[in-house]
Design an enzyme around this catalytic site. Structure first.
Site, PDB file in Angstrom:
ATOM      1  N   ASP A  86       0.946  -1.265  -0.042  1.00 28.31           N
ATOM      2  CA  ASP A  86      -0.028  -0.114  -0.041  1.00 28.31           C
ATOM      3  C   ASP A  86       1.029   1.296   0.023  1.00 28.31           C
ATOM      4  OD1 ASP A  86      -2.237   1.619   0.065  1.00 28.31           O
ATOM      5  OD2 ASP A  86      -3.109   0.945   2.038  1.00 28.31           O
ATOM      6  N   ASP A 121      -2.745   7.472  -3.694  1.00 30.37           N
ATOM      7  CA  ASP A 121      -3.956   8.272  -4.076  1.00 30.37           C
ATOM      8  C   ASP A 121      -4.412   9.270  -3.156  1.00 30.37           C
ATOM      9  OD1 ASP A 121      -4.282   5.976  -2.547  1.00 30.37           O
ATOM     10  OD2 ASP A 121      -6.435   5.460  -3.042  1.00 30.37           O
ATOM     11  N   CYS A 273     -14.654 -23.388  16.909  1.00 32.34           N
ATOM     12  CA  CYS A 273     -13.624 -23.524  15.852  1.00 32.34           C
ATOM     13  C   CYS A 273     -12.888 -24.885  16.344  1.00 32.34           C
ATOM     14  CB  CYS A 273     -12.928 -22.374  15.759  1.00 32.34           C
ATOM     15  SG  CYS A 273     -11.377 -22.278  14.652  1.00 32.34           S
ATOM     16  N   CYS A 275      -9.643 -24.992  14.779  1.00 33.80           N
ATOM     17  CA  CYS A 275      -8.246 -24.762  14.175  1.00 33.80           C
ATOM     18  C   CYS A 275      -7.355 -24.983  15.132  1.00 33.80           C
ATOM     19  CB  CYS A 275      -8.013 -23.048  13.909  1.00 33.80           C
ATOM     20  SG  CYS A 275      -7.692 -22.182  15.395  1.00 33.80           S
ATOM     21  N   CYS A 278      -7.549 -23.357  18.557  1.00 33.69           N
ATOM     22  CA  CYS A 278      -8.717 -23.530  19.379  1.00 33.69           C
ATOM     23  C   CYS A 278      -8.867 -24.950  19.832  1.00 33.69           C
ATOM     24  CB  CYS A 278      -9.958 -22.884  18.639  1.00 33.69           C
ATOM     25  SG  CYS A 278      -9.766 -21.147  18.080  1.00 33.69           S
TER      26      CYS A 278
HETATM   27 ZN   LIG Z   1      -9.793 -21.202  15.807  1.00 30.91          ZN
END
Ligand SMILES: [Zn+2]
Length: 542
Positions: A86, A121, A273, A275, A278
């Site tokens: 950016d 910009d 979750c 993952c 988690c």
């Molecule tokens: Zn997770």
């Protein structure tokens, strides 16, 4: 730069964008990485989370590190994937100006070897006056022209930012001007504040205003979008690339992101979750961690949730189920549902871009599904392309049944024998009128529906009948066959009101008497304005 699209659904697509550091599959979310302070290192993002691209701020690198210290941005960040940079627009929005010129931005990006570079910009912001929005677009176009002259490396993909804030006409003008300048990627600027305020209907207007004026052959980037609950919505509107710092900004405030919305760690008892993080800990255990560790945990889960959602979206495109996914996601917040309903104001664009047929059937849930492209295309084709049988002077409208094709054929024959002038058509939610000869075509016979449509859908079905009759003035009467189901009698009543309003003959009949209908009744239009036509409907008693 080549961008190959392999799959499409709604206005979303799966594409492959070539960069000098390899292929980038879209839709893709590029996490924003602060070049100077990271809770999750780019290396961990690449190795552990499978993140193939990121975006960082060239302005911050240059300001803090100086020109000489960074010669290869991939080495500097220890990230072998695709790196986008950016240019400082966010800093302009926040602090008013940056200490770097548009030309220096180009030179610096070329010197550090970025893969994707955003030109400098002038962002509009979401609260700008119309005059200020116009000025920011003018200045951004001027900078785009200067940038084009300064660019020497064509192996870098250059991004042309679209400005104009929440004014669709100015956004459209900005997009047209940027398209003339031939950038590799186009990006919609200034939506962050709109998204923070949950103004998803305004966001839809901004996206459509930009997309309608840009080449569809280039990827479209939505700046600042990174909450998993709105990604499916944005992809369905045609956005290919996203970048966001949401994963870390929310983590610092103790927020846990899911595709259904935001949760507060302090109030959670379970993680929805599995993952790698988690699955190993409970919310209670995470709450007891030191602040930095807790933030790292949340940031990694949040980013993982974003990347997981991108995979879910891609699979839904492959399956032809993107619309169903968007409807499910839009139920997580009323503002998102409002955004989805705004699509009805951009029908022509949706029809142009979405696939016209599918390998699979579609699911119709309620009146929200009336915005889906397949339904909008059906209406468009019925009104614009369909030619009624020349001899038809009456419509015989009957419910599509779930009987075998053989049963249906014999019933249809019985009814067709009523009169040569009766054109047999079918209805089934959400389709108010389908000529029987088109009954086996997509999407009519490929739509799964609930047993009882909602009132708005019944009204929409009747409205289809009204539009069809208004477009085909040779029809002089309508006969509706219905069962004793509540929605069918209601639909028949709506049709009766329509015919009375249009001065057409109307009668309705319960279908339990079929396939031996009381033929005389079918054609009994005492109030019919055209007696000759009425007569044609009455079969002689034998
Ligand atoms: Zn997770």
């Amino acid at each position: 730069m080549s961008f190959e699209i392999s799959q499409r659904d709604v206005l979303g697509r799966i594409g492959t964008f070539e960069t000098k550091s390899g292929k980038l599959e879209t839709p893709a979310l590029l996490p924003v990485v602060n070049p100077l302070a990271q809770e999750i290192s780019p290396h961990v993002m690449f190795e552990r989370l499978g993140c193939k691209a990121l975006i960082t701020n060239a302005y911050l690198i240059r300001r803090r590190a100086g020109n000489a210290e960074v010669t290869n941005i991939h080495d500097f960040l220890d990230f072998p994937g695709v790196i986008a940079t950016d240019s400082g627009a966010y800093q302009i929005l926040r602090y008013g100006e940056v200490e770097i010129s548009p030309l220096e931005v180009i030179q610096y990006k070329e010197s550090v070897g970025t893969d994707i570079g955003v030109i400098l910009d002038l962002p509009t912001g979401s609260r700008a006056s119309k005059a200020h929005a116009t000025d920011t677009v003018k200045e951004t176009i001027k900078r785009a022209d200067e940038a084009q002259k300064a660019i020497t490396r064509r192996d870098i993909a250059w991004v042309g930012p679209i400005q104009g804030g929440t004014y669709p006409d100015i956004v459209a003008h900005s997009a047209r001007e940027m398209a003339k300048r031939g950038f590799d990627i186009y990006a919609l600027g200034s939506p962050t504040e709109v998204m923070e305020q949950y103004l998803f209907a305004d966001l839809a207007d901004m996206i459509f205003a930009a997309k309608m004026n840009l080449p569809s052959s280039a990827p479209f980037h939505l700046f600042g979008a990174g909450h998993p609950f709105m990604l499916a919505f944005a992809v369905a509107l045609g956005c290919d690339l996203f970048d966001s710092a949401a994963y870390i900004l929310y983590a610092r405030r103790g927020r846990y992101l899911t595709s259904g919305g935001t949760m507060h760690l302090t109030q959670m008892e379970y993680f929805p979750c599995r993952c790698s993080l988690c699955a190993r800990r409970t919310p209670n255990e995470v709450r007891s961690l030191p602040l930095l560790e807790r933030t790292q945990f949340l940031a990694e889960h949040n980013l993982s949730a974003c990347l997981q959602e991108i995979e879910t979206i891609k699979e839904s495109i492959v399956e032809g189920r993107l619309w169903e996914l968007v409807e499910a996601r839009c139920r997580s917040h009323p503002s998102l549902l409002e955004g989805l309903r705004r699509i009805s104001e951009h029908k022509s664009h949706v029809i142009c871009g979405a696939p016209s047929t599918k390998r699979k059937g579609i699911f119709f849930f309620d009146s929200t599904s009336l915005q889906r492209p397949e339904y909008v295309m059906y209406l468009e084709r019925l009104v614009r392309d369909y030619e009624r049988p020349k001899a038809a002077t009456a419509v015989l409208l009957m419910p599509a049944t779930r009987q075998s094709p053989k049963d249906k054929a014999s019933m249809r024959m019985e009814l067709t024998n009523v009169d040569r002038g009766a054109h047999v058509c079918l209805y089934s939610p959400p389709y108010g009128l389908v000529p029987s000869e088109l009954a086996d075509t997509f999407p009519f016979m490929h739509t799964e529906i609930p047993g009882e449509p909602d009132p708005e859908t019944i009204k929409a079905m009747a409205e289809t009948v009204r539009i069809y009759l208004a477009n085909n003035i040779a029809y002089r009467s309508l006969v509706v066959i219905h069962s004793n189901k509540h929605w069918q009698t209601r639909f028949a009543r709506f049709c009766g009101n329509i015919c009375r309003g249009m001065g057409l003959g109307f009668s309705c009949h319960s279908d339990h008497k079929l396939p031996n209908p009381p033929i005389e009744e079918l054609g009994n239009h005492r109030k019919h304005p055209n007696k000759a036509v009425s007569k044609k409907l009455i079969r002689k008693k034998s």
